[in-house]
Design a protein around this motif. Sequence first.
Motif, PDB file in Angstrom:
ATOM      1  N   UNK A  98       6.819   2.584  -4.005  1.00 24.13           N
ATOM      2  CA  UNK A  98       8.110   1.967  -3.760  1.00 24.13           C
ATOM      3  C   UNK A  98       8.213   1.345  -2.379  1.00 24.13           C
ATOM      4  N   UNK A  99       7.216   1.529  -1.549  1.00 21.29           N
ATOM      5  CA  UNK A  99       7.149   0.909  -0.220  1.00 21.29           C
ATOM      6  C   UNK A  99       5.703   0.540   0.065  1.00 21.29           C
ATOM      7  N   UNK A 100       5.496  -0.598   0.697  1.00 22.73           N
ATOM      8  CA  UNK A 100       4.130  -0.979   1.051  1.00 22.73           C
ATOM      9  C   UNK A 100       3.586  -0.030   2.117  1.00 22.73           C
ATOM     10  N   UNK A 101       2.278   0.060   2.205  1.00 17.99           N
ATOM     11  CA  UNK A 101       1.613   1.044   3.061  1.00 17.99           C
ATOM     12  C   UNK A 101       1.063   0.397   4.321  1.00 17.99           C
ATOM     13  N   UNK A 102       1.923   0.170   5.277  1.00 21.88           N
ATOM     14  CA  UNK A 102       1.521  -0.506   6.503  1.00 21.88           C
ATOM     15  C   UNK A 102       0.407   0.234   7.222  1.00 21.88           C
ATOM     16  N   UNK A 103       0.384   1.521   7.111  1.00 21.37           N
ATOM     17  CA  UNK A 103      -0.608   2.337   7.814  1.00 21.37           C
ATOM     18  C   UNK A 103      -2.032   2.107   7.326  1.00 21.37           C
ATOM     19  N   UNK A 110       2.022   0.575  13.319  1.00 25.13           N
ATOM     20  CA  UNK A 110       2.892   1.250  12.359  1.00 25.13           C
ATOM     21  C   UNK A 110       4.316   0.693  12.412  1.00 25.13           C
ATOM     22  N   UNK A 111       4.590  -0.211  13.357  1.00 28.88           N
ATOM     23  CA  UNK A 111       5.921  -0.759  13.516  1.00 28.88           C
ATOM     24  C   UNK A 111       6.133  -2.134  12.910  1.00 28.88           C
ATOM     25  N   UNK A 112       5.091  -2.743  12.381  1.00 31.21           N
ATOM     26  CA  UNK A 112       5.245  -4.052  11.734  1.00 31.21           C
ATOM     27  C   UNK A 112       4.249  -4.162  10.586  1.00 31.21           C
ATOM     28  N   UNK A 113       4.531  -5.056   9.667  1.00 29.33           N
ATOM     29  CA  UNK A 113       3.670  -5.223   8.508  1.00 29.33           C
ATOM     30  C   UNK A 113       2.463  -6.075   8.888  1.00 29.33           C
ATOM     31  N   UNK A 114       1.342  -5.429   9.034  1.00 24.17           N
ATOM     32  CA  UNK A 114       0.096  -6.122   9.331  1.00 24.17           C
ATOM     33  C   UNK A 114      -0.503  -6.670   8.037  1.00 24.17           C
ATOM     34  N   UNK A 129      -6.288  -5.699  -2.735  1.00 20.37           N
ATOM     35  CA  UNK A 129      -6.187  -5.043  -1.430  1.00 20.37           C
ATOM     36  C   UNK A 129      -4.875  -4.270  -1.345  1.00 20.37           C
ATOM     37  N   UNK A 130      -4.958  -3.034  -0.874  1.00 20.63           N
ATOM     38  CA  UNK A 130      -3.751  -2.249  -0.615  1.00 20.63           C
ATOM     39  C   UNK A 130      -3.249  -2.614   0.773  1.00 20.63           C
ATOM     40  N   UNK A 131      -2.089  -3.259   0.873  1.00 21.33           N
ATOM     41  CA  UNK A 131      -1.520  -3.662   2.163  1.00 21.33           C
ATOM     42  C   UNK A 131      -0.315  -2.791   2.470  1.00 21.33           C
TER      43      UNK A 131
END
Length: 131
Positions: A98-103, A110-114, A129-131
């Motif tokens: 339910x949320x993308x995995x920025x980590x 961890x503070x922005x969507x890379x 790719x898991x983003x």
Amino acid sequence: VYGMLPSRSQVETLIHVDVWGIIAYTGLSFGDLFESWTRLSGKPMFVAEFGADAYDARGGGAVNEAAQASAVRALTRELVAHSVSNGGPCSGGLVFELADEWWKDEAGSSGRHDVGGIAPGGGPYPDATFN
């Protein structure tokens, strides 16, 4: 089981498992997952993870909620078609997530969507790719 189906030896060794959870990221279709499970075991199974994240890393990258919705819709319909209520082996499934995995971008913040990500053993539609 991460990486699709357990091996025959795992199923035969783990005789006290009552129901198996399968993690499946195979694009827009589960392929022969349900038929393969039926050949492997008579026990119930459920799809413990399936779906797609919203970020599409192809072509410079962008959020692609239409592709995410398309994948979840197609996979859910296929899951229902192979459900126990329709004579199949599948007891259900969990959309992940339910949320993308920025980590998952090891070099990212961890503070922005890379835009980086990983795909150990394959990843979701449309970019694998898991983003």
